[in-house]
Enzyme design. Structure first.
Site, short mmCIF file in Angstrom:
data_model
loop_
_atom_site.label_atom_id
_atom_site.label_comp_id
_atom_site.label_asym_id
_atom_site.label_seq_id
_atom_site.Cartn_x
_atom_site.Cartn_y
_atom_site.Cartn_z
CE LYS A 224 7.24 -2.91 14.72
NZ LYS A 224 8.48 -3.71 14.95
CB SER B 46 15.15 2.03 9.23
OG SER B 46 16.05 1.09 9.80
CG HIS C 133 -0.27 0.29 2.52
ND1 HIS C 133 0.46 -0.67 3.18
CD2 HIS C 133 -0.20 1.41 3.27
CE1 HIS C 133 0.94 -0.15 4.29
NE2 HIS C 133 0.56 1.11 4.37
CB THR D 160 14.86 -0.76 18.57
OG1 THR D 160 15.02 -0.82 17.14
CG2 THR D 160 13.61 -1.54 18.96
CE LYS E 297 11.45 -8.69 11.16
NZ LYS E 297 11.54 -7.36 11.77
CG ASN F 272 20.77 -2.93 19.30
OD1 ASN F 272 21.66 -2.19 19.68
ND2 ASN F 272 19.82 -2.54 18.45
CE LYS G 104 13.96 0.24 6.23
NZ LYS G 104 14.71 -0.95 6.67
#
Length: 478
Positions: free
Chosen positions: A100, A369, A71, A200, A112, A239, A76
């Protein structure tokens, strides 16, 4: 089909759990059933295998890339390196990426990737071979590119792997000016961006700080407003977990517990996160840390210790029906993807808790990102064009004020006022603004429709509405 690994069996329901959350939230929207089905479904699932040479023989590697929604373009999402990864998990994570990005207003579709290996079992050369071959397979099927699909780091991968992907893509696309935009999470030296590594974890900490700042909500669960003094347990010292704990401590919280796969430690008076991190780096374990008052060989025992906020920042399905009743935290902030099962979430809310959902809480990585992608497409670092101009303007203003008032500022005061924003400061500012705005968007949906029930469903409702508008703008649905 069942296996001998309960965790693996549970993982095969991950995409189903995401779809359950979607279906529940969808009833609070007014969109066409066909449009809802399109939003929910994975558009493209690419499963492939490739051989690598190991020693005197070969090994065949299983891998996936899933593009959940176009869409918005590009899609990503990170690439997970794990021997536990499977198609269902990659589909679920791709779907979560779609929602997200919509929640934090980042113009990407969700995707992913997964490579079914344990990175610890391979040499650096073998990992490089695997990563480059994976990238070649994506290129052959048009599953990667700055305007097509942009990978990033995930569990088991990092800047090193992203640099291999960037180099492979650029090599196979000579002359493409935007080649570095084909992947994010790269080292700074290879056109990465300041602040991406800790993004993150910083986002998780900001999400928690914003949640506990709302006095009305804290009163309902019996906590005082504000992050200062809140007792926090963090699961995972990778991380996300490490940086979540570090920034929470900077904000004034008290990190009382840390959990890793080898066990857990606890001290109600607080733990020094950096000292624990260095101890683990030196010894290979958080156990044996001198500042801990309690140690647990079973990591999950650490989740059940007294605290105000629990941050599961490791893997999915960590809080289930089996242990949720033993969780003493009033707030769960999901640093990992899918750490709380739907059944556990229902029990936790029934007992008066709040869950800050993964779709929002760990969106700091994709937000930064996005900034890196913009930097790669514009070919200009943030702050490069205007930093000196800002400093000269501020200097002229300070000189003028000093001349009018006759009051001379100290060198520290002058440097503080004059200073122009660096790339890191601009990135952190953009991340903070994104997390704060998005939290209150979610909360407004939650407050305005009490039947929604959870912040996760409220976030999903907001995501569905935004994605639906994108599809309508494409002219597919009226």
């Amino acid at each position: 089909m069942a296996t001998n690994n309960p965790a693996a069996d549970q993982d095969t329901h991950f995409f189903g759990d995401v779809c359950k959350n979607f279906d529940y939230a969808a009833q609070f929207t007014k969109h066409d059933a066909g449009l809802l089905d399109q939003i929910k479904s994975c558009n493209s699932v690419y499963r492939f295998r490739f051989p690598i040479r190991r020693g005197n023989g070969f090994e065949v590697i299983d891998a996936w890339r899933v593009e959940h929604s176009q869409h918005q373009s590009p899609t990503k999402g990170g690439i997970r390196y794990s021997e536990m990864v499977n198609e269902d998990e990659v589909m679920a994570l791709a779907a979560l990426m779609t929602y997200k990005c919509a929640i934090v207003n980042v113009p990407f579709g969700g995707a992913k990737g997964g490579i079914k290996i344990n990175p610890k079992n391979y040499t650096i050369q073998e990992l490089e071979n695997i990563t480059r071959r994976y990238t070649v397979e994506l290129i052959k099927k048009n599953f990667i590119g700055p305007s097509i699909d942009v990978p990033a780091p995930d569990y088991g991968s990092g800047e090193r792997e992203m640099s291999w992907i960037a180099d492979t893509y650029a090599t196979m696309n000579p002359g493409q000016l935007d080649a570095m935009g084909a992947v994010t999470g790269k080292p700074i030296a290879l056109h990465g961006i300041a602040g991406r590594r800790e993004a993150t974890g910083r986002g998780v900490a900001i999400a928690i700080r914003e949640c506990v700042s709302v006095g009305e909500d804290m009163q309902k669960i019996g906590l005082l407003p504000g992050i200062s003094g809140k007792k926090v347990i963090v699961q995972g010292l990778g991380n996300v977990g490490y940086h979540s704990a570090r920034f929470l401590a900077e904000f004034g919280a008290l990190v009382v517990g840390l959990c890793e796969f080898e066990g857990a430690i606890y001290n109600e008076d607080g733990l020094d996160v950096e000292a624990v991190f260095q101890h683990r780096k030196a010894t290979g374990s958080i156990l044996g840390y001198a500042g801990a008052k309690k140690e647990f060989k079973n990591s999950h025992d650490g989740l059940e210790q007294p605290c105000d906020i629990l941050v599961p920042a490791a893997l999915e399905n960590q809080i289930t029906e089996a242990n949720v009743k033993n969780i003493k935290a009033k707030i769960i902030a999901e640093g990992a993807n899918g750490p709380t099962t739907p059944e556990a979430e229902a029990i936790f809310y029934k007992n008066g808790g709040i869950i800050i959902p993964d779709m929002y809480a760990n969106a700091g990585g994709v937000t930064v990102s996005y900034f890196e992608w913009l930097k790669n497409l514009s070919h200009v670092a943030f702050g490069r064009m205007n930093r000196r101009f800002e400093e000269n303007t501020n200097l002229n203003m300070v000189n003028m004020v000093e001349g009018i008032t006759g009051v001379a500022l100290t060198p520290l005061q002058r440097s503080t006022i004059i200073k122009g924003a660096s790339e890191l400061e601009l990135v952190n500012s953009g991340l903070e603004d994104t997390m704060i705005r998005s939290y209150h968007e979610i909360r407004e949906i939650y407050i305005n429709n009490p039947k929604i029930g959870t912040l996760r469903s409220a976030a999903m409702v907001g995501a569905i509405n935004k994605i639906a508008v994108s599809y309508q703008n494409l002219g597919i649905w009226p």
